[in-house]
Design a protein around this motif. Structure first.
Motif, PDB file in Angstrom:
ATOM      1  N   ILE A  66      22.525 114.224  10.389  1.00 27.69           N
ATOM      2  CA  ILE A  66      23.293 115.132   9.522  1.00 27.69           C
ATOM      3  C   ILE A  66      23.584 114.445   8.183  1.00 27.69           C
ATOM      4  N   LEU A 103      25.149 118.733  22.061  1.00 21.04           N
ATOM      5  CA  LEU A 103      24.905 119.919  21.240  1.00 21.04           C
ATOM      6  C   LEU A 103      25.570 121.182  21.786  1.00 21.04           C
ATOM      7  N   THR A 104      25.899 121.173  23.063  1.00 24.85           N
ATOM      8  CA  THR A 104      26.566 122.347  23.640  1.00 24.85           C
ATOM      9  C   THR A 104      28.061 122.106  23.864  1.00 24.85           C
ATOM     10  N   THR A 163      16.637 114.051  27.900  1.00 24.36           N
ATOM     11  CA  THR A 163      17.345 114.666  26.771  1.00 24.36           C
ATOM     12  C   THR A 163      18.725 115.210  27.177  1.00 24.36           C
ATOM     13  N   PHE A 193      21.662 114.711  24.764  1.00 20.17           N
ATOM     14  CA  PHE A 193      21.566 115.531  23.545  1.00 20.17           C
ATOM     15  C   PHE A 193      22.017 116.961  23.839  1.00 20.17           C
ATOM     16  N   VAL A 194      21.558 117.500  24.994  1.00 20.12           N
ATOM     17  CA  VAL A 194      21.966 118.863  25.373  1.00 20.12           C
ATOM     18  C   VAL A 194      23.481 118.903  25.560  1.00 20.12           C
ATOM     19  N   ILE A 225      22.587 112.237  16.182  1.00 18.54           N
ATOM     20  CA  ILE A 225      22.815 113.543  15.545  1.00 18.54           C
ATOM     21  C   ILE A 225      23.641 113.364  14.266  1.00 18.54           C
TER      22      ILE A 225
END
Lengths: 289, 93
Positions: free
Chosen positions: A269, A57-58, A50, A53-54, A265
């Motif tokens: 959305i 997202l950060t 993952t 994704f981390v 992502i």
């Protein structure tokens, strides 16, 4: 006529199911597979879990692009929907004016997206563009290649020019389907122009407006070609929307793993917002019945 | 036919098999109890079983994303939360 229920009829949707599987589901599955791996090409992959994704997202870069996209979609919906309704209300309903207006309205929709971008890229240039030259001769130091506000204004005006016609045509279709009896009844009751719009025209346009809002939202949220051709995402990153950022990441940097994570992502959305839009508008429609 | 270009891994294969199994289970449910089981729940509008599965899957995706963004890379707690959320959706929505 009584409806006949036969579950074998489901086989009739098999061709479209196969088509969607090959054009959407299989590519989406591949993107999911890429999003948990790293690759340097040559069909070699390394498990990353993952991590991408981390990372996405950060990352402030992702959130900035997302906010820019949401603001852009909000602004163009706020302009195009009322403007489209206004134009549709004022279009002729009978006579030679009808085909003339319809053709004029359809023209921007027939122009390919990259051509629209090129038209506005040239149109807005200070040295050779009519708009840029005209604004500067009025004393306004307009330059979309250096000023982020000017770049935003250019991209928004371009989108309004390109896509308001779609809203107009959909609203017009809704308006011409209203029987004359409604207007006659309103005249007998002495209804004002606003009342006719509020209680006759707007409710009758609701279904087409739902389609217009959904189409314009999804399309503006996925916008790529026009702003890329006009501003290239600049100045700086001021007009870098999610799709432009995604292409930079996937093709420019060949970071296929993070780009795949970002795609998922992005897709989620769009799916969420479209579902919310669709549900809110269809429910308010159902409540009115 | 080689599917190596799709870069399959065991976890992603399990993920998709689970999704397809859920959709197939919904098909079987529909076969034995046709009509989609429409009802008005806490969202105050009518939903069918398909709607509830969609809301469960979409919500679960965002629970996992929120966990990754705010918590950390381990997703077991996010998965447990998603199962509880899906049960809640099928029970109350």
């Amino acid at each position: 006529m009584e409806k006949t229920w036969n579950n074998k009829a489901w086989f009739l949707v098999l061709p479209v199911l196969l088509l969607v599987a090959f054009s959407a589901v299989i590519p989406l599955m591949t993107v999911v597979n890429y999003s948990v791996q790293d690759t340097f090409g040559n069909n070699q992959f390394f498990w990353a879990g993952t991590d991408w994704f981390v990372e996405i997202l950060t990352s402030p870069r992702f959130w900035d692009a997302l906010w820019r996209n949401l603001i852009f979609s909000g602004v163009i919906l706020a302009i195009e929907v009322p403007l489209g309704i206004l134009i549709a209300l004022n279009m002729p309903k009978h006579g030679i004016g009808v085909p003339v207006c319809l053709v004029l309205m359809a023209l921007p929709l027939l122009i390919p997206w990259n051509v629209v971008g090129t038209i506005w890229q040239v149109f807005g240039r200070v040295d050779i563009g009519l708009l840029g030259y005209f604004l500067n001769s009025l004393g306004i130091s307009y330059n979309y290649t250096q000023n982020p506000a000017h770049a935003w204004a250019t991209v928004i005006v371009m989108d309004v020019w390109h896509w308001t016609s779609l809203v107009v045509l959909l609203c017009y279709a809704g308006l011409v389907s209203i029987p004359d009896a409604y207007y006659q009844a309103a005249r007998i009751d002495g209804a004002s122009r606003w009342s006719v719009f509020r209680y006759i025209q707007l409710p009758k346009m609701k279904r087409v407006l739902l389609i217009a809002v959904l189409l314009r939202f999804m399309d503006s949220f996925m916008i790529y070609t026009e702003p890329f051709v006009v501003t290239g995402g600049g100045p700086g990153n001021s007009t870098t929307f999610l799709s432009i950022d995604l292409v930079k990441m996937a093709i420019g940097q060949f970071d296929l793993g993070p780009a795949a994570a970002m795609s998922i992502i992005y897709f989620l959305i769009i799916l969420l917002l479209s579902w919310v839009f669709y549900t809110v508008m269809t429910q308010s429609d159902a409540e009115q019945k | 036919m080689s599917f190596s270009w799709m870069a399959w891994t065991l976890p992603t294969a399990i993920f998709f098999i689970t999704i397809f199994a859920l959709i197939a289970a919904l098909g079987v449910w529909e076969y034995f109890s046709p009509g989609g089981g429409p009802r008005v729940g806490i969202l105050r509008f009518e939903t069918t079983r398909g709607d509830r599965l969609f809301v469960s899957l979409l919500g679960s995706a965002f629970i996992h994303l929120a966990w990754l963004g705010l918590g950390g890379p381990s997703l077991w707690w996010a998965l447990a939360l998603s199962v509880v959320y899906a049960i809640g959706v099928f029970r109350f929505v």
